[in-house]
Design an enzyme around this catalytic site. Structure first.
Site, PDB file in Angstrom:
ATOM      1  N   GLN A   3       0.824  -1.210   0.000  1.00 30.93           N
ATOM      2  CA  GLN A   3       0.000   0.000   0.000  1.00 30.93           C
ATOM      3  C   GLN A   3       0.856   1.257   0.000  1.00 30.93           C
ATOM      4  O   GLN A   3       1.766   1.406   0.811  1.00 30.93           O
ATOM      5  CB  GLN A   3      -0.945   0.024   1.200  1.00 30.93           C
ATOM      6  CG  GLN A   3      -1.968   1.158   1.092  1.00 30.93           C
ATOM      7  CD  GLN A   3      -2.922   1.213   2.263  1.00 30.93           C
ATOM      8  OE1 GLN A   3      -2.533   1.646   3.345  1.00 30.93           O
ATOM      9  NE2 GLN A   3      -4.170   0.814   2.058  1.00 30.93           N
ATOM     10  N   CYS A  45      -6.761   6.598   5.033  1.00 29.45           N
ATOM     11  CA  CYS A  45      -6.170   6.790   6.355  1.00 29.45           C
ATOM     12  C   CYS A  45      -6.591   8.133   6.943  1.00 29.45           C
ATOM     13  O   CYS A  45      -6.447   9.179   6.304  1.00 29.45           O
ATOM     14  CB  CYS A  45      -4.651   6.722   6.273  1.00 29.45           C
ATOM     15  SG  CYS A  45      -3.844   6.914   7.876  1.00 29.45           S
ATOM     16  N   ASN A  71     -15.412  -2.799   4.673  1.00 30.61           N
ATOM     17  CA  ASN A  71     -14.563  -2.707   5.857  1.00 30.61           C
ATOM     18  C   ASN A  71     -15.266  -1.855   6.907  1.00 30.61           C
ATOM     19  O   ASN A  71     -15.863  -0.835   6.584  1.00 30.61           O
ATOM     20  CB  ASN A  71     -13.216  -2.087   5.457  1.00 30.61           C
ATOM     21  CG  ASN A  71     -12.270  -1.861   6.616  1.00 30.61           C
ATOM     22  OD1 ASN A  71     -11.591  -0.844   6.665  1.00 30.61           O
ATOM     23  ND2 ASN A  71     -12.178  -2.781   7.554  1.00 30.61           N
ATOM     24  N   ARG A 119      -9.196  -3.928  13.197  1.00 32.40           N
ATOM     25  CA  ARG A 119      -8.982  -3.866  14.645  1.00 32.40           C
ATOM     26  C   ARG A 119      -9.405  -5.146  15.360  1.00 32.40           C
ATOM     27  O   ARG A 119      -8.790  -5.536  16.355  1.00 32.40           O
ATOM     28  CB  ARG A 119      -9.716  -2.656  15.220  1.00 32.40           C
ATOM     29  CG  ARG A 119      -9.067  -1.323  14.853  1.00 32.40           C
ATOM     30  CD  ARG A 119      -9.865  -0.148  15.357  1.00 32.40           C
ATOM     31  NE  ARG A 119     -11.180  -0.089  14.724  1.00 32.40           N
ATOM     32  CZ  ARG A 119     -12.214   0.562  15.225  1.00 32.40           C
ATOM     33  NH1 ARG A 119     -12.103   1.191  16.390  1.00 32.40           N
ATOM     34  NH2 ARG A 119     -13.360   0.586  14.582  1.00 32.40           N
TER      35      ARG A 119
END
Length: 333
Positions: free
Chosen positions: A79, A110, A212, A237
């Site tokens: 990535q 992000c 996601n 997570r």
């Protein structure tokens, strides 16, 4: 399994399973050691920790450790983040000249300030023409060597929900697969993921969409599989606390029930194995530096673990393997 898509230059042959389970890229977490563990426990596809395109161009030798991949981790993508399409493309070519990933993934999702402050990650959701330009720059630079994928959020904030527009631009730019995190940048990781938006995008796109956000149980993944149009899910997570989620989810999808409950000893054994692997790798330096890195990982593993609450104040200061072994020996076995 391949994904048909008339606008996609690649059929993504690296996805081998029905409804693939992805390990999300997480800075400081999804290093080669954790990827090894998750692969063994059933993760189908992985993405490395993100790396800055500018870092690749300016200090390749210092940053190439983030692009190192192992054959046993395949299929795996590397990535990149950045805001200059030409620089991103050049960084992608450097990576491909030295590594052989199965795909290049672009980070448009992000939310952390140090990335957003450099006009990277989710900051590009505020400038969709620039987002499209970056995607097109990487696709052009890579050519027919490898697929290029992208990860986005549903928008910058609730007043700017742009996932559908972003997906259409990415598809037009030649992106082969899109992962959507169902939160805005302003949410960070709070609140609930919006799977309605993810589903709408998945139904509208010709390329596969991976969902996601809030996939914390096998049942959640099964619900998404049955009730949305996504082609797979990405787990982040939840895997930090419970890397068995991949094996549990695959079992649940196949059999409709969860596998037998694991004994506490399995988790303590995994904590020790992870720590020993980190120490043996030298990835984080000497024992003290490695243990400092592992503290957050150990706390994640022991969250909600019987007997761990009382020793968390000691776990956050653990500085040697021997000390960790002594602390864990007091937990239920």
């Amino acid at each position: 399994m391949t994904f048909p898509g008339p606008t996609s230059p690649f059929p993504l042959p690296f996805i081998k399973t029905d409804f693939p389970l992805f390990l999300a890229p997480m800075a400081g977490v999804t290093d080669p050691i954790f990827r090894t563990i998750c692969k063994e426990l059933g993760a189908d596809v992985m993405v490395t920790e993100f790396v800055s395109a500018e870092g690749i161009l300016q200090a390749w030798e210092r940053n190439r450790r983030y692009t190192k991949i192992e054959e046993s981790h395949r299929p795996i993508g590397i990535q990149l983040f950045g805001a200059d399409g030409a620089h991103m493309g050049e960084a992608a070519r450097i990576i491909l000249d030295h590594e052989k990933p199965d795909f290049i993934d672009i980070n448009f999702g992000c939310p952390v300030p140090k990335v957003v402050g450099k006009n990277g990650g989710s900051s590009l959701l505020k400038d969709l023409p620039l987002l499209a330009s970056v995607a097109a720059g990487v696709v052009k630079a890579v050519g027919d060597r490898i697929p290029v994928t992208a990860k986005i959020r549903i928008g910058w904030d609730f007043q700017n929900l742009c996932a559908m527009d972003a997906c259409r631009l990415l598809e037009d730019a030649g992106i082969s697969m899109i992962t959507i995190h169902g939160r805005t940048r302003s949410q960070q990781y709070s609140g609930a993921a919006n799977w309605d938006i993810i589903d709408e995008c998945a139904r509208a796109m010709s390329v596969p969409v991976i969902g996601n956000g809030d996939i914390a149980t096998a049942q959640a993944a099964a619900y998404v599989k049955e009730n949305t149009a996504v082609s797979g899910v990405m787990i982040g997570r939840a895997a930090m606390e419970n890397p068995w989620i991949f094996a549990d989810t695959r079992y649940f999808l196949l059999h409709g029930v969860l596998p037998p409950a694991r004994q506490p000893r399995e988790k303590t054994d995994l904590i020790l194995r992870h720590t020993r692997m980190a120490l043996d790798s030298g990835h984080y330096g000497d024992e003290l530096h490695t243990m400092r890195h592992m503290r957050s990982r150990i706390l994640a593993y022991t969250k909600g673990f019987p007997g761990a609450k009382e020793m968390r104040s000691r776990l956050v200061r653990v500085s040697s393997l021997r000390e960790l072994e002594e602390l864990l020996s007091g937990l239920p076995r």
